[in-house]
Design a protein around this motif. Structure first.
Motif, PDB file in Angstrom:
ATOM      1  N   ALA A 136      -2.124  -1.849  -5.472  1.00 47.02           N
ATOM      2  CA  ALA A 136      -1.196  -2.695  -4.744  1.00 47.02           C
ATOM      3  C   ALA A 136       0.198  -2.084  -4.740  1.00 47.02           C
ATOM      4  N   ASN A 137       0.948  -2.390  -3.711  1.00 46.43           N
ATOM      5  CA  ASN A 137       2.359  -2.055  -3.628  1.00 46.43           C
ATOM      6  C   ASN A 137       3.129  -3.368  -3.627  1.00 46.43           C
ATOM      7  N   THR A 138       4.148  -3.462  -4.470  1.00 44.57           N
ATOM      8  CA  THR A 138       4.875  -4.722  -4.637  1.00 44.57           C
ATOM      9  C   THR A 138       6.348  -4.507  -4.325  1.00 44.57           C
ATOM     10  N   LEU A 139       6.866  -5.329  -3.411  1.00 51.58           N
ATOM     11  CA  LEU A 139       8.276  -5.263  -3.028  1.00 51.58           C
ATOM     12  C   LEU A 139       9.033  -6.385  -3.722  1.00 51.58           C
ATOM     13  N   TYR A 140      10.096  -6.008  -4.424  1.00 56.40           N
ATOM     14  CA  TYR A 140      10.943  -6.964  -5.127  1.00 56.40           C
ATOM     15  C   TYR A 140      12.291  -7.051  -4.435  1.00 56.40           C
ATOM     16  N   GLY A 141      12.834  -8.269  -4.412  1.00 55.91           N
ATOM     17  CA  GLY A 141      14.184  -8.507  -3.931  1.00 55.91           C
ATOM     18  C   GLY A 141      14.912  -9.413  -4.895  1.00 55.91           C
TER      19      GLY A 141
ATOM     20  N   ASN B  23      -9.462  -0.463   3.682  1.00 53.99           N
ATOM     21  CA  ASN B  23     -10.040   0.537   2.767  1.00 53.99           C
ATOM     22  C   ASN B  23      -9.144   1.735   2.522  1.00 53.99           C
ATOM     23  N   ILE B  24      -7.848   1.518   2.492  1.00 59.46           N
ATOM     24  CA  ILE B  24      -6.912   2.621   2.313  1.00 59.46           C
ATOM     25  C   ILE B  24      -5.811   2.173   1.370  1.00 59.46           C
ATOM     26  N   VAL B  25      -5.308   3.091   0.544  1.00 60.23           N
ATOM     27  CA  VAL B  25      -4.168   2.763  -0.289  1.00 60.23           C
ATOM     28  C   VAL B  25      -3.102   3.839  -0.131  1.00 60.23           C
TER      29      VAL B  25
ATOM     30  N   TRP C 290      -4.544  -2.605  -1.505  1.00 57.39           N
ATOM     31  CA  TRP C 290      -5.201  -1.591  -0.683  1.00 57.39           C
ATOM     32  C   TRP C 290      -6.357  -0.987  -1.472  1.00 57.39           C
ATOM     33  N   GLN C 291      -7.460  -0.729  -0.794  1.00 60.32           N
ATOM     34  CA  GLN C 291      -8.578  -0.042  -1.412  1.00 60.32           C
ATOM     35  C   GLN C 291      -8.238   1.436  -1.567  1.00 60.32           C
ATOM     36  N   HIS C 292      -8.543   1.997  -2.719  1.00 63.39           N
ATOM     37  CA  HIS C 292      -8.222   3.403  -2.966  1.00 63.39           C
ATOM     38  C   HIS C 292      -9.007   4.316  -2.025  1.00 63.39           C
ATOM     39  N   LEU C 293      -8.322   5.293  -1.469  1.00 63.27           N
ATOM     40  CA  LEU C 293      -8.951   6.287  -0.603  1.00 63.27           C
ATOM     41  C   LEU C 293      -9.103   7.573  -1.386  1.00 63.27           C
TER      42      LEU C 293
END
Length: 290
Positions: free
Chosen positions: A194-199, A285-287, A209-212
């Motif tokens: 996962a990618n997490t955006l903080y503010g 299916n992509i990260v 995202w599924q690892h590619l």
């Protein structure tokens, strides 16, 4: 004669002969989004698709002079800072961007392909914290890089300290922090990344995202350059730019090409320009990893 109407973006980074990372990669991404890239070389690389064998840093004064000449001639809509060398590089760039406080600054200083992750030594990290991060609109880094920059050096399986580390960096003045490869909280599949955006209000986006499979050169650079391009367009704030940049990066990785015997290189021209009405593919299916 027609005046320039495409957003101009200034990028600081290394010159990579392959074009997988650094300023050439950024310019390709900017072009894919209908923007024009201006570039300042911070280092010259000797390498191929497998590895970077040697790095020759550009003198800090030359870095400053490259940028000053461009900025005195043209108005830029965004600035991206990629691979840096020592504290003198950080100081020089921080001094330049301080003259343009209203221009979004996207900072992606860690490059795994480079020695020392692209930032040499504790002095450079200290300079990042004190001089550049306080001016940064969006900072992109992995969990390991986050711990390094926040001076925590915790075990990977320790209690969740990501939010505390992000808070530390945001207290320095950074507006947004995008952490790649975070735990896949709430999605039910531990295999997902996962990618997490903080503010300022905490987590703004958490995209799984599924690892590619495969080793890529320049995946993170593709993501940060896409964010810069989207933020250069007046209709994109940071959360929306992050969302669309991840979709773009996912498709670029799905269409990655093997130029030589080493890593795969993202295909940054896999689609028509979004600025020209091209549609971004669905993220399946992509990260996108840094």
């Amino acid at each position: 004669m027609q005046n320039q109407i495409s957003p101009l973006i200034l990028t600081f980074g290394a010159f990579d002969p392959v074009g997988a990372i650094g300023v050439q990669a950024d310019l390709a991404v900017f072009s894919a989004f209908g923007c024009h890239g201006l570039s300042v070389a911070t280092a010259l690389l000797i390498g191929d698709t497998a590895r970077v064998e040697e790095v020759q840093e550009v003198e800090p004064d030359w870095v400053s002079d490259q940028a000053r000449v461009l900025l005195e001639d043209m108005t830029v809509a965004a600035i991206k800072v990629g691979a840096l060398g020592g504290a003198l590089h950080v100081t020089a760039i921080a001094e330049i961007v301080s003259d343009y406080p209203d221009v979004p600054l996207i900072l992606d200083p860690f490059v795994s392909a480079l020695p020392e992750q692209g930032v040499a030594g504790e002095d450079a990290l200290m300079a990042l914290r004190q001089l550049l991060i306080p001016q940064t609109t969006l900072l992109l880094l992995s969990r390991v890089e986050l711990e390094r920059l926040a001076e925590t050096w915790r075990d990977a399986d320790a209690a969740d300290t990501t939010a505390a580390d992000v808070a530390f960096l945001m207290e320095l003045g950074c507006e947004y922090v995008l952490v790649t490869g975070t735990a896949n909280a709430g999605h039910g599949d531990a295999a997902l990344r996962a990618n997490t955006l903080y503010g300022a209000d905490g987590v703004l986006r958490h995209d799984a995202w599924q690892h590619l499979a495969g080793a890529f050169a320049g995946a993170g650079a593709t993501l940060s350059a896409a964010i810069a391009a989207l933020m250069a367009r007046a209709d994109h704030d940071a959360p929306r730019a992050v969302q669309e940049a991840q979709i773009y990066t996912a498709a670029a990785l799905a269409g990655a090409r093997r130029f030589g015997m080493g890593k795969l290189v993202p295909n940054r021209f896999f689609q028509p320009s979004p600025a020209a009405g091209g549609q971004l593919p669905a993220p399946t299916n992509i990260v996108p990893l840094s």
